[in-house]
Design a protein around this motif. Structure first.
Motif: not given
Length: 438
Positions: A332-334, A341-342, A350-352, A393-394
């Protein structure tokens, strides 16, 4: 050369009474799930071994697989359970556990052995063989030592038939010719080569073309027990993984001074004697078998390998090539700005909305956050879709495995397992699904 580490996987599903009648098999035969194939069985067995960055040669035997041998290894490397092998050495589809051990005993460097049993009966009346996978790391003999290997290549003709070709599945022929004649001689050769007697053996594991009366053969060979792996049906090599896992399990029970013989019989046969390794006092890795599950949910059509649902919308080789490292990782990514974390990997948080994102490997365990049941997906049964909060996370969104013992619920501990999602354009498409953890 010996066996340094071992891990096995036995599918959780067992034939129920209906399928037992249809396939003329015993109800303890292990059956792969509808979304399990040769690769996913092999992957499950590999996850129980400690991973190293570099591998020696990989000895691989997979019967009736619809994926090329090298592609199986490439898939295993892509999702991180296998390092770069020095070479890939395919074994014949009917090679048994003794063939693998005989080749491994002559390796000049430590390597990896992979045996997969994955066969489906040709028809409803054909006997079924159990499915399983075994992953063995060869090297210092911590788990077991290969004390002797032997092979006999002979033509044993059926004296009860007048036709030119004897039926190797005929129970009388198998017992009275292959097992009695070749089994006796092969076992004697093995014991002589190992410097052992029958009194030293905890028992003999046999694979052949029919079910044997174990007590009868134990008495004939003067050993405590004779075991058959994989339901006792199928020709040579049909239950190679089961045979090896059974032998190592019996060797563990026998203790530090134990020894077990393995015979794979058919037109002669191959055999090996395994003795307890240096760590026999410690318990080696258990086969990764989960609790048995019935197979009524998906029925005889799936057992025979006939499609019960659409093969999926499409499969793009270009997209698979591009996304494979991230999806099979899973990666995923951080986000460096918000810490989010996605999954899947993306260039924008995707969050910010930040562009400051970096790749992050994800854990494969977690807790169910929510779920739903999809009645529109083209399937023989409704498909449960699950959202998992991953440890570390994620979030992951995907299908539950087919025939999970019960519907997954919020708060369940689960794990991601690699399964075949669909096949299209002649290509298998693998992705993660959600199963109960433990």
């Amino acid at each position: 050369m010996g066996i340094a580490d071992v891990s096995g996987y036995v599918p959780a599903y067992r034939l129920d009474d209906y399928l037992t009648r249809e396939t003329a098999s015993s109800p303890d035969v292990s059956v792969p799930g509808p979304d399990e194939d040769a690769f996913t069985l092999m992957w499950e067995s590999l996850t129980g071994l400690p991973r190293v960055e570099a591998e020696g040669p990989v000895l691989l035997r997979v019967p009736d697989s619809d994926i090329e041998t090298r592609a199986l290894v490439a898939h295993a490397r892509s999702n991180g359970v296998l390092g770069e092998p020095a070479a890939v050495i395919p074994l014949a589809p009917d090679a048994g556990a003794p063939d693998l051990l005989a080749l491994a005993a002559r390796l000049a460097q430590p390597g990896l052995g992979l045996l997969v049993d994955h066969r489906r009966p040709a028809g409803a009346g054909a006997p079924a063989t159990a499915s399983a996978a075994a992953a063995v790391r060869f090297g210092p003999p911590r788990v077991a030592r290969v004390a002797a290997v032997a092979a006999r290549h002979t033509l044993t003709f059926d004296r009860w038939r007048t036709g030119p070709a004897p039926d190797q599945q005929d129970a009388r022929f198998v017992e009275e010719a292959l097992v009695a004649v070749e089994g006796d001689a092969l076992l004697a050769d093995l014991l002589k080569a190992a410097g052992r007697t029958t009194a030293d053996l905890a028992g003999v594991v046999v694979t052949c073309g029919t079910r044997l009366r174990g007590a009868r053969w134990a008495k004939r060979w003067e050993v405590p027990s004779v075991w058959q792996a994989g339901g006792g049906t199928g020709g040579p090599g049909a239950s190679a993984a089961h045979a090896l896992l059974t032998a190592l399990d019996r060797l563990r029970a026998a203790g530090p001074d134990g020894a077990v013989a393995v015979l794979d019989l058919g037109w002669g046969g191959g055999g090996a004697v395994l003795t307890a390794g240096t760590d026999a006092a410690e318990k080696p890795a258990e086969p990764a078998a989960s609790a048995a599950r019935g197979t009524k949910a998906y029925g005889l059509a799936a057992w025979h390998g006939r499609a019960t649902e659409a093969p999926g919308p499409w499969t793009s080789p270009a997209e698979l090539w591009r996304e494979m490292p991230a999806l099979l990782g899973p990666t995923g990514y951080r986000c460096s700005d918000c810490g989010g974390i996605g999954f899947p990997r993306a260039g924008v948080c995707e969050l910010c909305g930040s562009f400051e994102v970096a790749d992050r490997p994800l854990r494969r365990t977690g807790v169910v956050a929510t779920h739903s049941v999809d009645h529109l997906f083209d399937s023989s049964d409704p498909v449960q879709m699950v959202v998992v909060d991953l440890d570390g996370g994620g979030r992951f969104f995907g299908q539950a495995v087919r025939d999970v013992p019960r519907r997954l619920a919020v708060g369940d501990r689960v794990r991601l397992v690699l399964r075949r999602l669909h096949t299209a354009s002649g290509l298998p498409h693998y992705f993660w699904k959600v199963d109960l953890d433990g």
